[in-house]
Write a protein that holds these residues in place. Structure first.
Motif, PDB file in Angstrom:
ATOM      1  N   GLU A   8       0.863  -1.170   0.000  1.00 18.02           N
ATOM      2  CA  GLU A   8       0.000   0.000   0.000  1.00 18.02           C
ATOM      3  C   GLU A   8       0.910   1.232   0.000  1.00 18.02           C
ATOM      4  OE1 GLU A   8      -0.837  -2.309   3.264  1.00 18.02           O
ATOM      5  OE2 GLU A   8       1.234  -1.989   2.691  1.00 18.02           O
ATOM      6  N   GLN A  31      -4.678   2.349  -0.784  1.00 20.97           N
ATOM      7  CA  GLN A  31      -4.633   2.287   0.677  1.00 20.97           C
ATOM      8  C   GLN A  31      -3.356   2.969   1.196  1.00 20.97           C
ATOM      9  OE1 GLN A  31      -5.278  -1.641   2.354  1.00 20.97           O
ATOM     10  NE2 GLN A  31      -6.547  -2.243   0.617  1.00 20.97           N
ATOM     11  N   LEU A  66      -4.471  -1.590  -3.755  1.00 23.74           N
ATOM     12  CA  LEU A  66      -3.053  -1.748  -3.519  1.00 23.74           C
ATOM     13  C   LEU A  66      -2.263  -1.180  -4.699  1.00 23.74           C
ATOM     14  CD1 LEU A  66      -2.965  -5.334  -1.950  1.00 23.74           C
ATOM     15  CD2 LEU A  66      -3.042  -3.118  -0.785  1.00 23.74           C
TER      16      LEU A  66
END
Length: 585
Positions: A203, A315, A321
């Motif tokens: 992330e 994120q 991701l």
């Protein structure tokens, strides 16, 4: 190219070692004959160093051994001579007390290794959080052309937890466990699934933030930062990095000061805001700017953040991701979207300007890379606040916090260290409610080497009632994968007598994010009385590196570099002494 010179008539650094028919030249060449290089090779070909932070105790950097071999192949293909130099590896999750103090140590190792060896250019290989800025800082100070390649993001397993099977998911599931919403068995299953491959956090934590920033700074190849560590395309990029490094060695350009100017830092901050990146990157950019003489301040971060929306839907501020971000267009696609906000004439190690890279870029998923007028969230991604509690500033990752806390007034609950928090946070006698302001002090650069303790845990009884965010203030840092209303990097820190040291239980703290204000609502006379009573904590480090660290570390608003490392330096080896000295003979 002449025997000793680069294309623009500047001498190769390696010529000072190898291209002289005297005793030092003989010693240097004959020493490396054992490695397999002939006199003719060393007299005719440029030399490229590969600074490798591989270690098998550091999964973030675990694939760097393979990437170093691919870089080596690329250097050989382009006619260069590769030499690999092992560097200290900083494993964020393993090294104690924190990886942060060792950033400066690794930067010194990198700088002195580059300066001391016959490198005409260097390739920097890093992945884990502090490894990347450390290598950048050291190489920038050494002044030799360099190119950076990150290890790439990991590919988390998704058999359990879906997109939660990553570092951000750890924080959320720990909260659920403490609130009684998750069984220990389920948490153990998550533990077995969370680490899928080599590579850094997948992330927009600190490692990914620094990776994408390197593209915006112009020190990495376009599109190189987000290719997963386990993806074979990263090997192809590594080989191209090797080839490009030889061209840089031959041309002697671009040097670090030709890339890392004020335009590059503005572009890096713009991208950092657009991706909702880690607040740790603020400290690293401040330190890097100090190395190359760019007068970067916290105010510049806040100024740029006010005009840059959150456009990367990743994120912890968004949904996806980094692999989705790569597929959507990667950093070049982000830069294309940010085009009106960038210095397009900024140089890069790719040989093109940022503007030229943008022209070749494409955005293929407008949910992951949003338009400027369709952000993931409204408002600034990060803010800088000041006041009598943080005269030199503090930072907050606004895009990861509950907006209801942006204007907050409440009583302080003070903790002197993180162990006290662990022992006491659930103690009902402390009287903590959702309006309380949790204070952690003595966790700054001098106090505790500034670990990632800023996301203070919430009391279990509040979490059981559904409370998931509270105002937390500290002189610590916070993981780039974390979230919450945490005011971080309070400067000056408590351990050197900053105002945070004067806060007492029950004092009213007021935060006003729109006004960029953080105040301790106590009369100046009372604060002065407390100041007179305050005693600095005794140093726990009497020897070695940590003693050096505590004596020379700067405060967070300056980047936490050592005071004696500010400013770049030329290769100052005295020519006569250098030529006449033969070590080991």
């Amino acid at each position: 190219m002449s025997d000793n010179n680069t294309k623009d008539s500047r001498p190769l650094r390696s010529a000072r070692w190898f291209r002289k028919d005297d005793l030092p030249g003989f010693v240097h060449r004959s020493t490396l004959s054992a490695v397999g290089w002939s006199r003719e090779d060393l007299m005719e070909r440029p030399v490229v160093g590969i600074l490798n932070t591989w270690s098998d105790i550091n999964p973030c950097n675990l694939n760097l051994r393979t990437l170093a071999e691919e870089v080596r192949v690329g250097i050989l293909e382009a006619g260069g001579i590769p030499f690999e130099a092992p560097m200290m590896s900083l494993s964020e999750n393993i090294i104690k007390p924190s990886s942060f103090p060792f950033r400066n140590l690794l930067s010194m190792e990198a700088e002195e290794s580059i300066r001391a060896y016959p490198f005409d250019a260097v390739v920097l290989l890093g992945g884990c959080d502090k490894t990347q800025p450390a290598l950048l800082m050291g190489a920038a100070s050494a002044g030799v052309p360099f190119i950076f390649l990150t290890s790439g993001p990991a590919t988390p397993r998704s058999a359990t937890g879906g997109n939660l099977a990553n570092a951000t998911g750890v924080w959320r599931l720990v909260d659920q466990l403490r609130a009684g919403e998750l069984s220990e068995g389920d948490f153990a299953a998550f533990e077995r699934s969370v680490m899928g491959t080599a590579g850094h956090c997948a992330e927009m934590g600190t490692a990914s933030s620094m990776g994408v920033i390197c593209e915006a700074l112009g020190v990495s190849l376009p599109g190189s930062s987000l290719v997963p560590a386990a993806d074979r395309r990263r090997n192809q990029i590594a080989r191209e990095v090797g080839r490009r490094s030889v061209r840089m060695a031959i041309e002697g350009s671009p040097r670090p000061d030709e890339v890392l100017d004020a335009r590059a830092f503005d572009n890096a901050i713009t991208l950092l805001c657009a991706v909702g990146g880690s607040t740790n990157a603020i400290i690293h950019l401040l330190a890097l700017a100090g190395r190359v003489g760019v007068p970067l301040t916290l105010d510049r971060f806040d100024e740029i953040a006010r005009r840059v929306p959150l456009i990367a839907n990743v994120q912890p501020a968004g949904e996806h991701l980094t692999e989705r971000l790569m597929a959507a267009g990667g950093v070049p696609g982000l830069l294309k979207t940010l085009k009106p906000l960038l210095h397009q004439d900024a140089r890069t190690v790719d040989g093109r300007t940022i503007g030229e890279i943008i022209e070749a870029a494409e955005v293929v998923d407008t949910d992951v890379i949003r338009a400027l007028d369709n952000p993931v969230k409204s408002g600034e991604t990060m803010v800088v606040v000041r006041g009598n509690l943080a005269p030199d500033g503090a930072v907050m990752k606004a895009c990861a916090a509950d907006p209801r806390l942006f204007r907050h007034r409440g009583p302080a609950v003070v903790f002197e260290d993180v162990q006290t928090i662990a022992d006491q946070i659930d103690n009902p006698e402390l009287g903590i409610d959702e309006n309380s302001v949790l204070i952690l002090r003595n966790a700054g650069p001098v106090g505790a080497a500034m670990p990632e303790w800023g996301m203070l845990p919430l009391p279990r009884h509040l979490m059981a009632r559904g409370v998931r965010d509270m105002l937390r203030i500290s002189d610590a840092r916070m993981s780039g994968t974390a979230y919450g209303a945490a005011v971080l990097h309070v400067s000056p820190e408590a351990a050197i007598g900053g105002p945070l040291a004067l806060v007492r239980n029950g004092d009213i703290i007021e935060l006003d994010v729109p006004a960029r204000r953080l105040e301790l609502c106590v009369a100046p006379e009372e604060l002065e009385r407390r100041r007179q009573e305050w005693q600095p904590p005794a140093s726990q480090h009497k020897r070695g590196y940590r003693n050096l660290y505590n004596r020379h570390i700067e405060q967070a608003h300056l980047g936490c570099d050592f005071d004696f490392l500010r400013g770049a330096d030329e290769d100052t080896l005295p020519e006569g002494l250098f030529d006449g000295w033969v070590g080991g003979w």
